[in-house]
Design a protein around this motif. Structure first.
Motif, PDB file in Angstrom:
ATOM      1  N   PHE A 279      -0.926   1.232   2.703  1.00 24.81           N
ATOM      2  CA  PHE A 279      -2.296   0.931   3.127  1.00 24.81           C
ATOM      3  C   PHE A 279      -2.244   0.016   4.343  1.00 24.81           C
ATOM      4  O   PHE A 279      -1.574  -1.025   4.320  1.00 24.81           O
ATOM      5  N   ALA A 280      -2.974   0.377   5.396  1.00 21.87           N
ATOM      6  CA  ALA A 280      -3.007  -0.433   6.611  1.00 21.87           C
ATOM      7  C   ALA A 280      -3.805  -1.715   6.387  1.00 21.87           C
ATOM      8  O   ALA A 280      -4.829  -1.706   5.701  1.00 21.87           O
ATOM      9  N   ILE A 281      -3.317  -2.810   6.935  1.00 20.05           N
ATOM     10  CA  ILE A 281      -4.035  -4.083   6.938  1.00 20.05           C
ATOM     11  C   ILE A 281      -4.673  -4.243   8.307  1.00 20.05           C
ATOM     12  O   ILE A 281      -3.978  -4.337   9.331  1.00 20.05           O
ATOM     13  N   ARG A 282      -6.014  -4.239   8.347  1.00 21.68           N
ATOM     14  CA  ARG A 282      -6.728  -4.280   9.623  1.00 21.68           C
ATOM     15  C   ARG A 282      -7.427  -5.621   9.788  1.00 21.68           C
ATOM     16  O   ARG A 282      -8.076  -6.105   8.866  1.00 21.68           O
ATOM     17  N   ARG A 283      -7.277  -6.203  10.976  1.00 24.82           N
ATOM     18  CA  ARG A 283      -7.890  -7.501  11.262  1.00 24.82           C
ATOM     19  C   ARG A 283      -8.549  -7.457  12.633  1.00 24.82           C
ATOM     20  O   ARG A 283      -8.275  -6.587  13.456  1.00 24.82           O
ATOM     21  N   GLY A 284      -9.402  -8.468  12.854  1.00 27.16           N
ATOM     22  CA  GLY A 284     -10.034  -8.603  14.150  1.00 27.16           C
ATOM     23  C   GLY A 284     -11.285  -7.763  14.288  1.00 27.16           C
ATOM     24  O   GLY A 284     -11.620  -6.946  13.435  1.00 27.16           O
ATOM     25  N   VAL A 285     -11.972  -7.977  15.408  1.00 23.11           N
ATOM     26  CA  VAL A 285     -13.231  -7.283  15.660  1.00 23.11           C
ATOM     27  C   VAL A 285     -13.011  -5.784  15.760  1.00 23.11           C
ATOM     28  O   VAL A 285     -13.812  -4.975  15.270  1.00 23.11           O
ATOM     29  N   LEU A 286     -11.911  -5.375  16.361  1.00 20.43           N
ATOM     30  CA  LEU A 286     -11.628  -3.956  16.553  1.00 20.43           C
ATOM     31  C   LEU A 286     -10.936  -3.326  15.358  1.00 20.43           C
ATOM     32  O   LEU A 286     -10.652  -2.118  15.371  1.00 20.43           O
ATOM     33  N   ARG A 288      -7.905  -3.511  14.174  1.00 22.01           N
ATOM     34  CA  ARG A 288      -6.617  -2.900  14.475  1.00 22.01           C
ATOM     35  C   ARG A 288      -5.625  -3.199  13.357  1.00 22.01           C
ATOM     36  O   ARG A 288      -5.656  -4.264  12.753  1.00 22.01           O
ATOM     37  N   ALA A 289      -4.729  -2.239  13.133  1.00 19.22           N
ATOM     38  CA  ALA A 289      -3.726  -2.405  12.080  1.00 19.22           C
ATOM     39  C   ALA A 289      -2.726  -3.485  12.485  1.00 19.22           C
ATOM     40  O   ALA A 289      -2.133  -3.425  13.565  1.00 19.22           O
ATOM     41  N   GLN A 290      -2.561  -4.489  11.610  1.00 20.75           N
ATOM     42  CA  GLN A 290      -1.625  -5.581  11.856  1.00 20.75           C
ATOM     43  C   GLN A 290      -0.370  -5.456  10.984  1.00 20.75           C
ATOM     44  O   GLN A 290       0.521  -6.279  11.049  1.00 20.75           O
ATOM     45  N   GLY A 291      -0.327  -4.458  10.175  1.00 21.81           N
ATOM     46  CA  GLY A 291       0.776  -4.256   9.246  1.00 21.81           C
ATOM     47  C   GLY A 291       0.306  -3.324   8.152  1.00 21.81           C
ATOM     48  O   GLY A 291      -0.764  -2.712   8.248  1.00 21.81           O
ATOM     49  N   HIS A 292       1.117  -3.198   7.124  1.00 22.32           N
ATOM     50  CA  HIS A 292       0.688  -2.349   6.020  1.00 22.32           C
ATOM     51  C   HIS A 292       1.288  -2.848   4.720  1.00 22.32           C
ATOM     52  O   HIS A 292       2.304  -3.528   4.695  1.00 22.32           O
ATOM     53  N   VAL A 293       0.597  -2.505   3.637  1.00 22.71           N
ATOM     54  CA  VAL A 293       1.058  -2.826   2.288  1.00 22.71           C
ATOM     55  C   VAL A 293       1.734  -1.596   1.708  1.00 22.71           C
ATOM     56  O   VAL A 293       1.175  -0.499   1.713  1.00 22.71           O
ATOM     57  N   ARG A 294       2.929  -1.782   1.208  1.00 18.95           N
ATOM     58  CA  ARG A 294       3.645  -0.701   0.535  1.00 18.95           C
ATOM     59  C   ARG A 294       3.276  -0.725  -0.944  1.00 18.95           C
ATOM     60  O   ARG A 294       3.937  -1.362  -1.757  1.00 18.95           O
ATOM     61  N   ALA A 295       2.217  -0.033  -1.284  1.00 17.62           N
ATOM     62  CA  ALA A 295       1.782  -0.004  -2.681  1.00 17.62           C
ATOM     63  C   ALA A 295       2.769   0.775  -3.542  1.00 17.62           C
ATOM     64  O   ALA A 295       3.011   0.425  -4.705  1.00 17.62           O
ATOM     65  N   VAL A 296       3.316   1.864  -2.994  1.00 17.65           N
ATOM     66  CA  VAL A 296       4.362   2.654  -3.656  1.00 17.65           C
ATOM     67  C   VAL A 296       5.445   2.894  -2.621  1.00 17.65           C
ATOM     68  O   VAL A 296       5.158   3.296  -1.490  1.00 17.65           O
ATOM     69  N   VAL A 312       4.928   1.716 -16.178  1.00 12.87           N
ATOM     70  CA  VAL A 312       4.534   0.380 -16.597  1.00 12.87           C
ATOM     71  C   VAL A 312       4.842  -0.652 -15.521  1.00 12.87           C
ATOM     72  O   VAL A 312       5.683  -0.449 -14.656  1.00 12.87           O
ATOM     73  N   GLY A 313       4.153  -1.776 -15.612  1.00 13.99           N
ATOM     74  CA  GLY A 313       4.306  -2.878 -14.670  1.00 13.99           C
ATOM     75  C   GLY A 313       3.015  -3.669 -14.619  1.00 13.99           C
ATOM     76  O   GLY A 313       1.990  -3.248 -15.153  1.00 13.99           O
ATOM     77  N   GLU A 314       3.068  -4.810 -13.953  1.00 10.73           N
ATOM     78  CA  GLU A 314       1.890  -5.661 -13.853  1.00 10.73           C
ATOM     79  C   GLU A 314       0.893  -5.122 -12.834  1.00 10.73           C
ATOM     80  O   GLU A 314       1.177  -4.171 -12.100  1.00 10.73           O
ATOM     81  N   SER A 315      -0.282  -5.744 -12.784  1.00  5.53           N
ATOM     82  CA  SER A 315      -1.259  -5.398 -11.755  1.00  5.53           C
ATOM     83  C   SER A 315      -0.629  -5.592 -10.383  1.00  5.53           C
ATOM     84  O   SER A 315       0.048  -6.579 -10.128  1.00  5.53           O
ATOM     85  N   GLY A 316      -0.880  -4.639  -9.485  1.00  4.06           N
ATOM     86  CA  GLY A 316      -0.295  -4.719  -8.153  1.00  4.06           C
ATOM     87  C   GLY A 316       1.073  -4.106  -8.052  1.00  4.06           C
ATOM     88  O   GLY A 316       1.680  -4.118  -6.980  1.00  4.06           O
ATOM     89  N   SER A 317       1.585  -3.533  -9.136  1.00  2.00           N
ATOM     90  CA  SER A 317       2.928  -2.948  -9.093  1.00  2.00           C
ATOM     91  C   SER A 317       2.928  -1.545  -8.501  1.00  2.00           C
ATOM     92  O   SER A 317       3.992  -0.992  -8.225  1.00  2.00           O
ATOM     93  N   ASP A 533       2.797 -17.201  -9.953  1.00  2.04           N
ATOM     94  CA  ASP A 533       2.209 -16.410  -8.875  1.00  2.04           C
ATOM     95  C   ASP A 533       2.519 -14.947  -9.107  1.00  2.04           C
ATOM     96  O   ASP A 533       3.623 -14.489  -8.850  1.00  2.04           O
ATOM     97  N   GLU A 534       1.536 -14.203  -9.602  1.00  2.00           N
ATOM     98  CA  GLU A 534       1.777 -12.844 -10.025  1.00  2.00           C
ATOM     99  C   GLU A 534       2.243 -11.983  -8.862  1.00  2.00           C
ATOM    100  O   GLU A 534       1.779 -12.113  -7.753  1.00  2.00           O
ATOM    101  N   PRO A 535       3.182 -11.059  -9.124  1.00  2.00           N
ATOM    102  CA  PRO A 535       3.680 -10.211  -8.055  1.00  2.00           C
ATOM    103  C   PRO A 535       2.661  -9.190  -7.608  1.00  2.00           C
ATOM    104  O   PRO A 535       1.820  -8.760  -8.375  1.00  2.00           O
ATOM    105  N   GLY A 536       2.742  -8.804  -6.379  1.00  2.00           N
ATOM    106  CA  GLY A 536       1.878  -7.766  -5.852  1.00  2.00           C
ATOM    107  C   GLY A 536       2.681  -6.871  -4.940  1.00  2.00           C
ATOM    108  O   GLY A 536       3.881  -7.033  -4.787  1.00  2.00           O
ATOM    109  N   PRO A 537       2.059  -5.880  -4.308  1.00  2.00           N
ATOM    110  CA  PRO A 537       2.775  -4.984  -3.411  1.00  2.00           C
ATOM    111  C   PRO A 537       3.288  -5.731  -2.188  1.00  2.00           C
ATOM    112  O   PRO A 537       2.741  -6.756  -1.786  1.00  2.00           O
ATOM    113  N   SER A 538       4.361  -5.205  -1.591  1.00  2.00           N
ATOM    114  CA  SER A 538       4.978  -5.880  -0.459  1.00  2.00           C
ATOM    115  C   SER A 538       4.199  -5.621   0.820  1.00  2.00           C
ATOM    116  O   SER A 538       3.596  -4.568   1.003  1.00  2.00           O
TER     117      SER A 538
END
Length: 541
Positions: A279-286, A288-296, A312-317, A533-538
């Motif tokens: 999933f793309a991480i978008r920031r700013g007025v425009l 724009r993609a600043q990075g992405h989360v590797r959900a899987v 199985v796994g915790e939330s965000g796995s 601090d629960e783990p989440g996607p990278s």
């Protein structure tokens, strides 16, 4: 004198009594668990203690907190009681916290409302930071300016605990404080409540339907059924020698046995090869993609005919993202082969035609069923799309047969979802999936919102349907007690990657990874063994 004294409490909506002649006491330094299934009157009893009942409800009887009469208390004194002498933690922190305010402000507000002298802003901020640290935030300074939606479920519940403890209350009421949480985070929250109770000498009223929690964390227990307390006693005594049939039923309400035997040489139904969901991480007025989360991240698995693979796994796995990817509901890298055909890059029109063979049952049956449609309309919706040649009479017959197969009477057809219990609503959701006679079903936490006794019924239903139809299940869950009753094989995800996989019994009897051992310990022993601090996607730049 006890901290709480309740005598003959009755709560009624007009002529209908939903709590009747309830009496109990709670001392300082003690945990009393109020247990029972949904609709037993537990939460209404707890809300009565602080006069927080919904409109139309009237409480009678006697409620005394620290010797003060709550039902006859003036409004001004009652406001001082709420959040001052008594704190309350609700079941769903996301709906309890204000989504527009930062958590530091919300914690500070709880302090300022009950402080006679006006505190400087810096002093309030320091007090909020201290309370968050006491609630288990290792990075409280950086969390003060976060909004609730930026926190995980466990972190939001820690904020609620910080607010409840803000003014050093003598009484803490925890109404199903861990129902929406993973088992590891549940164990951490309960350990935190135990520690705060011991440190502050609190009286803790714990509302729950989970007797496993009661056994490990309560001193005394009161069992409620249909608005009445049917049995009370010390925890050890009640668990060893339950007297009431309802108590014995609750104690026995644990999924037993294992999955149905696999057919000989089962054929693969669906296979995932090196699947990734980003999933793309978008920031700013425009934006724009600043990075992405590797959900899987590079996950492969196979589900065969008549087999259940537990994911199985915790939330965000990444469990749900993987399930959606396998149904073509989420864009994914890699290959997904359904009966040998790669569906990851199929045109939408061809994929839509295959969806009758691939179905999903969601976690929250109330949220996944339209409140404006009758049960017949809900279950028949897929037939109208995938079997357009059916007559109205044929469609009605198929819907009635699907409802009968999941244990619902035919008179349910013309009723609406709100007229059913949680377990019945989940049966409707299962019927909606099964009416199309699918080959593969994703079960996304289908029992997590249900009482343990109802969970057992749904597990038995899913096993029977699988045995009768040779269904392939991908069962997504954080509750390893349920997984053990259903899964032939288990895949453990953490931060989007597979950390362990194998036959279910091998995983349970001899887990190889610390993370897997932590999940099992939390599920079966109630141990809080993972970091706060629960783990989440990278996140990748």
């Amino acid at each position: 004198m006890s901290l709480i004294e309740v005598e003959n409490l009755t709560v009624a909506f007009g002529e209908r009594r939903v709590v009747e002649d309830v009496s109990f006491t709670l001392d300082r330094g003690e945990t009393l668990a109020l247990v029972g299934e949904s609709g037993s009157g537990k939460s209404l009893t707890a809300l009565s203690l602080l006069r927080l009942l919904p409109p139309g409800a009237v409480a009678t009887g006697q409620i005394r907190i620290d010797g003060r009469d709550v039902l006859g208390m003036p409004e001004r004194e009652l406001r001082n009681l709420r959040g001052g002498k008594a704190g309350m933690i609700f079941q769903e922190p996301m709906t309890s916290l204000n989504p527009l305010h930062r958590i530091g402000r919300q914690v500070a507000e709880a302090v300022s409302l009950h402080t006679k002298a006006t505190l400087p802003r810096d002093a309030l901020r320091r007090r909020a930071m201290t309370l968050l640290e006491q609630a288990g935030f290792p990075d409280a300074t950086h969390r003060l300016d976060a909004f609730p939606h930026q926190l995980s479920g466990g972190q939001r519940q820690r904020v609620m605990i910080a607010i409840a403890l803000a003014n050093d209350p003598a009484l803490l009421i925890a109404d199903e404080p861990t129902t929406a949480l993973d088992v590891t985070i549940e164990a951490q929250i309960l350990a935190l409540l135990d520690a705060q109770k011991a440190a502050r000498g609190l009286g803790l009223l714990l509302i729950t339907h989970d007797l496993g929690i009661v056994q490990q964390h309560a001193d005394r227990v009161a069992v409620m059924k249909a608005g009445r307390i049917v049995e009370t006693g010390e925890v050890g005594q009640l668990f060893a020698r339950p007297q009431h049939p309802y108590t014995r039923m609750l104690l026995a309400a644990e999924p037993k046995g294992g999955p149905p035997p696999l057919p000989l040489n089962p054929a693969p139904v669906i296979a995932a090869e090196s699947v990734g969901v980003h999933f793309a991480i978008r920031r700013g007025v425009l934006r724009r993609a600043q990075g992405h989360v590797r959900a899987v991240d590079d996950v492969s698995l196979v589900v065969r005919q008549g087999e259940t693979v537990g994911l199985v796994g915790e939330s965000g796995s990444g469990k749900t993202s993987m399930g959606f990817a396998m149904l073509g509901l989420e864009h994914a890298e890699g290959r997904i082969l359904f009966e040998g055909q790669d569906i990851a890059h199929l045109p939408e029109r061809r994929l839509r035609a295959m969806r009758a063979d691939m179905q999903i049952v969601f976690q929250d049956p109330f949220g996944s069923l339209s409140p404006r449609m009758t049960v017949e309309e809900i279950v028949a919706e897929g037939l109208r799309v995938h079997e357009r040649g059916l007559t109205a009479a044929q469609r009605h017959a198929k819907v009635a047969a699907a409802l009968a197969e999941v244990g619902l009477p035919e008179n349910a057809l013309e009723r609406y979802p709100h007229e059913f219990s949680g377990g019945q609503r989940q049966r409707i959701a299962i019927a909606r999936a099964m009416v199309l006679e699918p080959r593969f079903v994703v079960l996304d936490e289908p029992t997590s919102a249900l009482d343990r006794s109802v969970q057992t019924q749904i597990v038995d239903l899913l096993r029977r349907l699988q045995a009768d139809h040779g269904l392939a299940y991908l069962f997504i869950s954080h509750d390893l007690r349920i997984v053990r009753a259903l899964a032939h094989r288990i895949i453990v995800l953490r931060r989007g990657r597979v950390v362990e996989e194998g036959p279910a019994e091998e995983i349970f009897e001899n887990p190889q990874q610390d993370y897997t051992r932590a999940l099992i310990a939390a599920a079966f022993e109630g141990k809080a063994v993972l970091d706060v601090d629960e783990p989440g996607p990278s996140f990748v730049e």
